[in-house]
Design a protein around this motif. Structure first.
Motif, PDB file in Angstrom:
ATOM      1  N   HIS A  27       0.845  -1.189   0.000  1.00  0.00           N
ATOM      2  CA  HIS A  27       0.000   0.000   0.000  1.00  0.00           C
ATOM      3  C   HIS A  27       0.884   1.245   0.000  1.00  0.00           C
ATOM      4  CE1 HIS A  27      -2.819   3.093   0.973  1.00  0.00           C
ATOM      5  NE2 HIS A  27      -2.352   3.243   2.195  1.00  0.00           N
ATOM      6  N   HIS A  28       1.880   1.266   0.877  1.00  0.00           N
ATOM      7  CA  HIS A  28       2.775   2.415   0.952  1.00  0.00           C
ATOM      8  C   HIS A  28       3.534   2.613  -0.369  1.00  0.00           C
ATOM      9  CE1 HIS A  28       5.455   5.370   2.730  1.00  0.00           C
ATOM     10  NE2 HIS A  28       6.476   4.697   2.223  1.00  0.00           N
ATOM     11  N   SER A  29       4.041   1.523  -0.928  1.00  0.00           N
ATOM     12  CA  SER A  29       4.799   1.610  -2.189  1.00  0.00           C
ATOM     13  C   SER A  29       3.937   2.138  -3.324  1.00  0.00           C
ATOM     14  CB  SER A  29       5.353   0.237  -2.567  1.00  0.00           C
ATOM     15  OG  SER A  29       6.246  -0.219  -1.597  1.00  0.00           O
ATOM     16  N   LEU A  30       2.747   1.574  -3.471  1.00  0.00           N
ATOM     17  CA  LEU A  30       1.869   2.003  -4.558  1.00  0.00           C
ATOM     18  C   LEU A  30       1.345   3.413  -4.317  1.00  0.00           C
ATOM     19  CD1 LEU A  30      -0.027  -1.339  -5.218  1.00  0.00           C
ATOM     20  CD2 LEU A  30       1.711  -0.275  -6.663  1.00  0.00           C
ATOM     21  N   GLN A  31       1.133   3.774  -3.058  1.00  0.00           N
ATOM     22  CA  GLN A  31       0.653   5.121  -2.738  1.00  0.00           C
ATOM     23  C   GLN A  31       1.661   6.173  -3.198  1.00  0.00           C
ATOM     24  OE1 GLN A  31       0.332   5.936   1.477  1.00  0.00           O
ATOM     25  NE2 GLN A  31      -1.586   7.015   1.137  1.00  0.00           N
ATOM     26  N   GLN A  32       2.937   5.848  -3.117  1.00  0.00           N
ATOM     27  CA  GLN A  32       3.976   6.774  -3.552  1.00  0.00           C
ATOM     28  C   GLN A  32       3.961   6.981  -5.070  1.00  0.00           C
ATOM     29  OE1 GLN A  32       6.191   8.313  -1.323  1.00  0.00           O
ATOM     30  NE2 GLN A  32       4.750   7.463   0.145  1.00  0.00           N
ATOM     31  N   VAL A  34       1.088   6.639  -7.114  1.00  0.00           N
ATOM     32  CA  VAL A  34      -0.274   6.785  -7.624  1.00  0.00           C
ATOM     33  C   VAL A  34      -0.356   7.615  -8.908  1.00  0.00           C
ATOM     34  CG1 VAL A  34      -2.516   7.872  -7.112  1.00  0.00           C
ATOM     35  CG2 VAL A  34      -1.527   6.258  -5.511  1.00  0.00           C
ATOM     36  N   PRO A  35       0.319   8.747  -9.006  1.00  0.00           N
ATOM     37  CA  PRO A  35       0.183   9.537 -10.246  1.00  0.00           C
ATOM     38  C   PRO A  35       0.705   8.815 -11.495  1.00  0.00           C
ATOM     39  CG  PRO A  35       1.218  10.847  -8.510  1.00  0.00           C
ATOM     40  CD  PRO A  35       1.154   9.436  -8.020  1.00  0.00           C
ATOM     41  N   TYR A  36       1.515   7.799 -11.310  1.00  0.00           N
ATOM     42  CA  TYR A  36       2.148   7.132 -12.447  1.00  0.00           C
ATOM     43  C   TYR A  36       1.578   5.750 -12.741  1.00  0.00           C
ATOM     44  CZ  TYR A  36       5.356  10.729 -10.930  1.00  0.00           C
ATOM     45  OH  TYR A  36       5.881  11.917 -10.523  1.00  0.00           O
ATOM     46  N   LEU A  37       0.631   5.283 -11.927  1.00  0.00           N
ATOM     47  CA  LEU A  37       0.085   3.942 -12.111  1.00  0.00           C
ATOM     48  C   LEU A  37      -0.876   3.899 -13.296  1.00  0.00           C
ATOM     49  CD1 LEU A  37      -0.743   2.904  -8.433  1.00  0.00           C
ATOM     50  CD2 LEU A  37       1.210   2.159  -9.828  1.00  0.00           C
ATOM     51  N   ASN A  38      -0.806   2.813 -14.056  1.00  0.00           N
ATOM     52  CA  ASN A  38      -1.801   2.602 -15.108  1.00  0.00           C
ATOM     53  C   ASN A  38      -3.067   2.050 -14.454  1.00  0.00           C
ATOM     54  OD1 ASN A  38      -1.329  -0.118 -14.605  1.00  0.00           O
ATOM     55  ND2 ASN A  38      -0.200  -0.472 -16.499  1.00  0.00           N
ATOM     56  N   SER A  39      -4.065   1.739 -15.242  1.00  0.00           N
ATOM     57  CA  SER A  39      -5.346   1.289 -14.677  1.00  0.00           C
ATOM     58  C   SER A  39      -5.201  -0.023 -13.903  1.00  0.00           C
ATOM     59  CB  SER A  39      -6.400   1.153 -15.769  1.00  0.00           C
ATOM     60  OG  SER A  39      -6.000   0.199 -16.731  1.00  0.00           O
ATOM     61  N   GLU A  40      -4.323  -0.913 -14.349  1.00  0.00           N
ATOM     62  CA  GLU A  40      -4.118  -2.176 -13.627  1.00  0.00           C
ATOM     63  C   GLU A  40      -3.484  -1.914 -12.255  1.00  0.00           C
ATOM     64  OE1 GLU A  40      -1.953  -6.531 -14.179  1.00  0.00           O
ATOM     65  OE2 GLU A  40      -1.832  -5.049 -15.777  1.00  0.00           O
ATOM     66  N   GLY A  41      -2.497  -1.035 -12.206  1.00  0.00           N
ATOM     67  CA  GLY A  41      -1.865  -0.682 -10.938  1.00  0.00           C
ATOM     68  C   GLY A  41      -2.834  -0.003  -9.986  1.00  0.00           C
ATOM     69  N   GLN A  42      -3.685   0.871 -10.527  1.00  0.00           N
ATOM     70  CA  GLN A  42      -4.693   1.536  -9.702  1.00  0.00           C
ATOM     71  C   GLN A  42      -5.687   0.530  -9.139  1.00  0.00           C
ATOM     72  OE1 GLN A  42      -6.379   4.596 -12.177  1.00  0.00           O
ATOM     73  NE2 GLN A  42      -4.509   5.814 -12.156  1.00  0.00           N
ATOM     74  N   THR A  43      -6.049  -0.465  -9.938  1.00  0.00           N
ATOM     75  CA  THR A  43      -6.970  -1.504  -9.479  1.00  0.00           C
ATOM     76  C   THR A  43      -6.345  -2.321  -8.355  1.00  0.00           C
ATOM     77  OG1 THR A  43      -8.023  -1.630 -11.651  1.00  0.00           O
ATOM     78  CG2 THR A  43      -8.295  -3.534 -10.189  1.00  0.00           C
ATOM     79  N   ILE A  44      -5.086  -2.703  -8.512  1.00  0.00           N
ATOM     80  CA  ILE A  44      -4.391  -3.463  -7.470  1.00  0.00           C
ATOM     81  C   ILE A  44      -4.312  -2.644  -6.191  1.00  0.00           C
ATOM     82  CG2 ILE A  44      -2.155  -4.434  -6.777  1.00  0.00           C
ATOM     83  CD1 ILE A  44      -1.791  -5.189  -9.794  1.00  0.00           C
ATOM     84  N   HIS A  45      -3.976  -1.370  -6.301  1.00  0.00           N
ATOM     85  CA  HIS A  45      -3.887  -0.513  -5.126  1.00  0.00           C
ATOM     86  C   HIS A  45      -5.246  -0.386  -4.448  1.00  0.00           C
ATOM     87  CE1 HIS A  45      -3.293   3.509  -3.061  1.00  0.00           C
ATOM     88  NE2 HIS A  45      -2.508   2.655  -2.427  1.00  0.00           N
ATOM     89  N   ARG A  46      -6.294  -0.203  -5.229  1.00  0.00           N
ATOM     90  CA  ARG A  46      -7.645  -0.091  -4.662  1.00  0.00           C
ATOM     91  C   ARG A  46      -8.031  -1.373  -3.930  1.00  0.00           C
ATOM     92  NH1 ARG A  46     -11.823  -1.848  -7.139  1.00  0.00           N
ATOM     93  NH2 ARG A  46     -10.997  -1.491  -9.208  1.00  0.00           N
ATOM     94  N   GLU A  47      -7.693  -2.542  -4.505  1.00  0.00           N
ATOM     95  CA  GLU A  47      -8.002  -3.817  -3.861  1.00  0.00           C
ATOM     96  C   GLU A  47      -7.235  -3.977  -2.548  1.00  0.00           C
ATOM     97  OE1 GLU A  47      -7.100  -6.616  -6.946  1.00  0.00           O
ATOM     98  OE2 GLU A  47      -9.003  -6.278  -7.980  1.00  0.00           O
TER      99      GLU A  47
END
Length: 74
Positions: A27-32, A34-47
């Motif tokens: 969560h911390h890694s992906l939160q850092q 967020v502006p660069y995540l594609n839709s798949e990364g955003q979905t994983i972070h949301r999950e």
């Protein structure tokens, strides 16, 4: 430093089987990023966020002399 299963291994498991420190770390890694995540990364972070919320958050219920009240992955 995080010592645990990597995202490749974890992606093959349901998030219900992830440990709290794994959820906290990714969560911390992906939160850092967020502006660069594609839709798949955003979905994983949301999950991950939904799994953390479903477990009642990352706070420990009580502290003792060896542990604080927050889950640390580092």
């Amino acid at each position: 430093m995080y010592v645990g299963r990597d995202m490749t291994e974890l992606s093959m498991l349901p998030m219900s089987e992830w440990k709290k420190d794994e959820l906290a770390f990714f969560h911390h890694s992906l939160q850092q990023m967020v502006p660069y995540l594609n839709s798949e990364g955003q979905t994983i972070h949301r999950e991950i966020v939904e799994e953390i919320e479903g477990r009642g958050g990352l706070k420990r219920l009580e502290a003792d002399y060896t542990h604080g009240t927050e889950v640390h992955f580092d």
